[in-house]
Motif scaffolding. Structure first.
Motif, PDB file in Angstrom:
ATOM      1  N   LEU A 213      40.003  11.698  -6.024  1.00  0.00           N
ATOM      2  CA  LEU A 213      40.977  10.292  -5.583  1.00  0.00           C
ATOM      3  C   LEU A 213      42.243  10.597  -5.815  1.00  0.00           C
ATOM      4  O   LEU A 213      43.183   9.802  -4.807  1.00  0.00           O
ATOM      5  CB  LEU A 213      40.426   9.353  -6.936  1.00  0.00           C
ATOM      6  N   ASN A 214      42.447  10.765  -7.086  1.00  0.00           N
ATOM      7  CA  ASN A 214      44.270  11.181  -6.585  1.00  0.00           C
ATOM      8  C   ASN A 214      44.875  12.100  -5.692  1.00  0.00           C
ATOM      9  O   ASN A 214      45.677  11.004  -4.899  1.00  0.00           O
ATOM     10  CB  ASN A 214      44.665  11.776  -8.033  1.00  0.00           C
ATOM     11  N   ALA A 215      43.920  12.731  -4.741  1.00  0.00           N
ATOM     12  CA  ALA A 215      45.124  13.942  -3.689  1.00  0.00           C
ATOM     13  C   ALA A 215      44.461  12.758  -2.724  1.00  0.00           C
ATOM     14  O   ALA A 215      45.656  12.834  -1.718  1.00  0.00           O
ATOM     15  CB  ALA A 215      43.730  14.962  -3.837  1.00  0.00           C
ATOM     16  N   ILE A 216      43.345  11.872  -2.561  1.00  0.00           N
ATOM     17  CA  ILE A 216      43.591  11.659  -1.384  1.00  0.00           C
ATOM     18  C   ILE A 216      44.555  10.460  -1.369  1.00  0.00           C
ATOM     19  O   ILE A 216      45.519  10.435  -0.397  1.00  0.00           O
ATOM     20  CB  ILE A 216      42.251  10.974  -1.279  1.00  0.00           C
ATOM     21  N   VAL A 217      45.023   9.402  -2.519  1.00  0.00           N
ATOM     22  CA  VAL A 217      46.098   8.625  -2.382  1.00  0.00           C
ATOM     23  C   VAL A 217      47.213   9.406  -2.144  1.00  0.00           C
ATOM     24  O   VAL A 217      48.764   8.630  -1.826  1.00  0.00           O
ATOM     25  CB  VAL A 217      46.087   7.656  -3.481  1.00  0.00           C
ATOM     26  N   GLY A 218      47.494  10.517  -2.798  1.00  0.00           N
ATOM     27  CA  GLY A 218      48.858  10.831  -3.399  1.00  0.00           C
ATOM     28  C   GLY A 218      49.285  11.669  -2.392  1.00  0.00           C
ATOM     29  O   GLY A 218      50.320  12.008  -1.409  1.00  0.00           O
ATOM     30  N   PHE A 219      48.123  12.345  -0.805  1.00  0.00           N
ATOM     31  CA  PHE A 219      48.696  13.182   0.113  1.00  0.00           C
ATOM     32  C   PHE A 219      48.269  11.996   1.828  1.00  0.00           C
ATOM     33  O   PHE A 219      48.894  12.195   2.456  1.00  0.00           O
ATOM     34  CB  PHE A 219      47.184  14.511   0.937  1.00  0.00           C
ATOM     35  N   ALA A 220      47.791  10.765   1.235  1.00  0.00           N
ATOM     36  CA  ALA A 220      48.156   9.656   2.502  1.00  0.00           C
ATOM     37  C   ALA A 220      49.141   9.294   1.926  1.00  0.00           C
ATOM     38  O   ALA A 220      50.146   8.557   2.949  1.00  0.00           O
ATOM     39  CB  ALA A 220      46.674   9.011   1.725  1.00  0.00           C
ATOM     40  N   ASP A 221      49.702   9.439   1.097  1.00  0.00           N
ATOM     41  CA  ASP A 221      51.108   8.715   0.664  1.00  0.00           C
ATOM     42  C   ASP A 221      52.268   9.736   1.452  1.00  0.00           C
ATOM     43  O   ASP A 221      52.907   9.048   2.044  1.00  0.00           O
ATOM     44  CB  ASP A 221      51.751   8.393  -0.670  1.00  0.00           C
ATOM     45  N   LEU A 222      52.191  10.522   1.361  1.00  0.00           N
ATOM     46  CA  LEU A 222      53.124  11.419   1.921  1.00  0.00           C
ATOM     47  C   LEU A 222      52.782  11.546   3.515  1.00  0.00           C
ATOM     48  O   LEU A 222      53.771  12.017   4.455  1.00  0.00           O
ATOM     49  CB  LEU A 222      52.734  12.648   1.282  1.00  0.00           C
ATOM     50  N   LEU A 223      51.146  11.389   4.174  1.00  0.00           N
ATOM     51  CA  LEU A 223      51.863  11.653   6.306  1.00  0.00           C
ATOM     52  C   LEU A 223      53.100  11.138   5.945  1.00  0.00           C
ATOM     53  O   LEU A 223      53.235  11.200   7.274  1.00  0.00           O
ATOM     54  CB  LEU A 223      50.076  10.595   6.214  1.00  0.00           C
ATOM     55  N   PRO A 224      53.098   9.746   6.532  1.00  0.00           N
ATOM     56  CA  PRO A 224      53.793   8.961   6.162  1.00  0.00           C
ATOM     57  C   PRO A 224      55.580   9.886   6.789  1.00  0.00           C
ATOM     58  O   PRO A 224      56.573   9.631   7.701  1.00  0.00           O
ATOM     59  CB  PRO A 224      54.134   7.513   6.161  1.00  0.00           C
ATOM     60  N   VAL A 225      55.619  10.355   5.437  1.00  0.00           N
ATOM     61  CA  VAL A 225      57.702  10.540   5.370  1.00  0.00           C
ATOM     62  C   VAL A 225      56.718  12.525   6.105  1.00  0.00           C
ATOM     63  O   VAL A 225      58.104  12.749   6.196  1.00  0.00           O
ATOM     64  CB  VAL A 225      57.898  11.178   4.280  1.00  0.00           C
ATOM     65  N   VAL A 226      56.427  13.151   6.454  1.00  0.00           N
ATOM     66  CA  VAL A 226      56.022  14.221   6.943  1.00  0.00           C
ATOM     67  C   VAL A 226      56.419  14.273   8.401  1.00  0.00           C
ATOM     68  O   VAL A 226      55.648  14.156   8.842  1.00  0.00           O
ATOM     69  CB  VAL A 226      54.648  14.891   6.252  1.00  0.00           C
ATOM     70  N   GLU A 227      57.816  15.015   8.295  1.00  0.00           N
ATOM     71  CA  GLU A 227      57.500  15.247   9.800  1.00  0.00           C
ATOM     72  C   GLU A 227      57.222  16.936  10.957  1.00  0.00           C
ATOM     73  O   GLU A 227      56.594  16.578  12.166  1.00  0.00           O
ATOM     74  CB  GLU A 227      58.670  15.015  10.362  1.00  0.00           C
ATOM     75  N   SER A 228      57.238  17.366   9.932  1.00  0.00           N
ATOM     76  CA  SER A 228      56.332  19.028  10.892  1.00  0.00           C
ATOM     77  C   SER A 228      54.990  18.346  10.849  1.00  0.00           C
ATOM     78  O   SER A 228      54.032  18.253  10.178  1.00  0.00           O
ATOM     79  CB  SER A 228      56.028  20.033   9.630  1.00  0.00           C
ATOM     80  N   GLU A 229      53.725  18.572  12.424  1.00  0.00           N
ATOM     81  CA  GLU A 229      52.741  18.684  13.111  1.00  0.00           C
ATOM     82  C   GLU A 229      51.917  19.443  12.108  1.00  0.00           C
ATOM     83  O   GLU A 229      50.881  19.148  11.835  1.00  0.00           O
ATOM     84  CB  GLU A 229      52.908  19.221  14.219  1.00  0.00           C
ATOM     85  N   LYS A 230      52.303  20.832  11.578  1.00  0.00           N
ATOM     86  CA  LYS A 230      51.267  21.536  11.053  1.00  0.00           C
ATOM     87  C   LYS A 230      51.307  21.047   8.656  1.00  0.00           C
ATOM     88  O   LYS A 230      50.363  20.933   9.040  1.00  0.00           O
ATOM     89  CB  LYS A 230      51.966  23.024  11.047  1.00  0.00           C
ATOM     90  N   ASP A 231      52.347  20.489   8.425  1.00  0.00           N
ATOM     91  CA  ASP A 231      52.287  20.016   7.887  1.00  0.00           C
ATOM     92  C   ASP A 231      51.626  18.961   7.514  1.00  0.00           C
ATOM     93  O   ASP A 231      50.766  18.732   6.171  1.00  0.00           O
ATOM     94  CB  ASP A 231      53.760  19.756   6.424  1.00  0.00           C
TER      95      ASP A 231
END
Length: 411
Positions: A213-231
């Motif tokens: 659950l921490n991984a899901i929440v943490g990675f979901a929070d990062l999605l809007p700020v990540v610009e690289s398509e690969k990342d």
């Protein structure tokens, strides 16, 4: 004249004597009849009492037989035992014709109990105690088998010095009671172990659920700020992976709840084993770097079973195999065994010690606390296998991998 009077009185005396003798005879006859009737009533009463004693003895023997009891007396001076009745075999009565020596009686007691029993019996023989009670095993010399026995004894006679001279006792077979006691101890130990495992499970569940659950929440929070398509794709992949882990944990809890609630609804239909194995293989191959193979000896093998429950069984077996296999492969296959089919999942993982191969199917059991998991998967799989009239087991050697199998009827 004198002669006439003498003759008259003489004839009257004869008559009186005659009547006195007649009266005496009648009285004697009445007395004889009275005594005879009295003796008859006494004899009848004695016969009645004897019949009651015989009936009581018969009932007494029935009770001894039902309870598998032997009644015995011990003569301290002769150091010998005589059995009045012996129903320990539970068949017919046995009355000893001769005394049995104490040493012979002790010889049949198991060696691990003999010294304790001998000491307790010596205490009552020497007058140090008034009461004797022991439980011990009796060995059959001929067959080598044994049974449990319980004895009670007390002093009934003493000599002029106050020392015991006669001891009376009973011996009873208690096999059923000992089996019940052993079953209760096993059940208690199992309940205590289950409670311990459940406590550990509840303590572990917070960590198990929080990690993905921490991984899901943490990675979901990062999605809007990540610009690289690969990342972004990598973050999405991690979210999906942890989402799948979380769903597996919840599915395990839901499945165990259904089993606990006694849900037994089955949707029986024809299912092709080949199609099921390929579906499971295709599902799990993208999730692992291990090679997943299938071995289907027949082109088609339809069986009548519950498709969803069979899939859940194989899902749990596959998850277990992948979890404990760091390198090598996992293979799914089956063998036809008469009217049954044995479906198996074979891995090249760390293997399972022989002493742990039974308990791994119990709820909340985890052999390695460092590997994530709830300890419910194999328990759920076995419960479903039993609901499908099947069986489940494992063959494993440490360091050489494991083969988990479920055997189901074909039709």
């Amino acid at each position: 004249m004198v002669n006439l009077l003498f003759s008259y009185y003489q004839s009257n005396a004869v008559v009186v004597v005659f009547w006195m003798m007649a009266v005496a005879v009648v009285v004697f006859l009445f007395m004889a009849i009275f005594i005879q009737r009295r003796k008859g009533r006494q004899l009848e009463e004695e016969l009645h009492e004897l019949d009651k004693i015989r009936q009581n003895n018969t009932e007494y023997e029935f009770v001894l037989k039902a309870m598998k009891i032997a009644v015995w007396r011990y003569d301290v001076q002769k150091q010998s035992i005589i059995y009045e009745n012996d129903f320990r075999e539970g068949v017919n009565t046995f009355v000893a014709e001769e005394f049995e020596s104490f040493s012979n009686a002790m010889a049949s007691i198991d060696a691990s109990d003999a010294e304790r029993v001998r000491q307790a019996f010596n205490d009552i023989v020497e007058g140090r105690t008034d009461y004797y009670h022991q439980e011990y095993r009796i060995n059959y010399m001929s067959s080598g088998s044994s049974y449990w026995e319980e004895s009670y004894a007390t002093i009934v006679e003493r000599d002029e010095n106050g020392k015991p001279s006669k001891i009376v006792g009973t011996s009873q077979r208690i096999d059923e009671r000992k089996e019940m006691e052993a079953s209760l101890v096993t059940a208690r130990n199992k309940a205590e172990e289950s409670d311990r495992l459940k406590t550990a499970f509840l303590a572990n569940m917070g960590h198990e659920i929080r990690t993905p659950l921490n991984a899901i929440v943490g990675f979901a929070d990062l999605l809007p700020v990540v610009e690289s398509e690969k990342d972004r794709n990598q973050l999405i992949k991690e979210i999906q992976s942890n989402n799948h882990k979380l769903l597996r944990i919840i599915d395990g809890l839901v499945s165990m709840s259904k089993i606990e609630a006694g849900a037994k609804s089955l949707m029986m239909a024809k299912v092709d084993i080949n199609e099921i194995l390929h579906k499971v293989s295709d599902t799990y191959q993208p999730m692992t770097t291990l090679s997943i193979f299938t071995e289907c000896p027949l082109e088609e093998l339809p069986i009548k079973t519950d498709r969803e429950k069979l899939l859940e069984i194989l899902d749990n077996l596959m998850q277990n195999a992948l979890k404990f296999t760091s390198h090598g492969s996992v293979t799914l296959g089956y063998d036809v065994l008469g009217s049954n089919v044995r479906i198996w999942v074979k891995d090249t993982g760390k293997g399972i010690p022989a002493e742990d191969q039974e308990k791994i199917f119990e709820r909340f059991v985890k052999l390695d606390e460092f590997i994530p998991g709830t300890g419910l998967g194999l328990s759920v799989a076995k419960s479903y296998a039993l609901s499908l009239n099947g069986t489940m087991g494992v063959e494993s050697q440490v360091g050489e991998g494991s083969t988990f199998w479920v055997e189901l009827p074909i039709s």
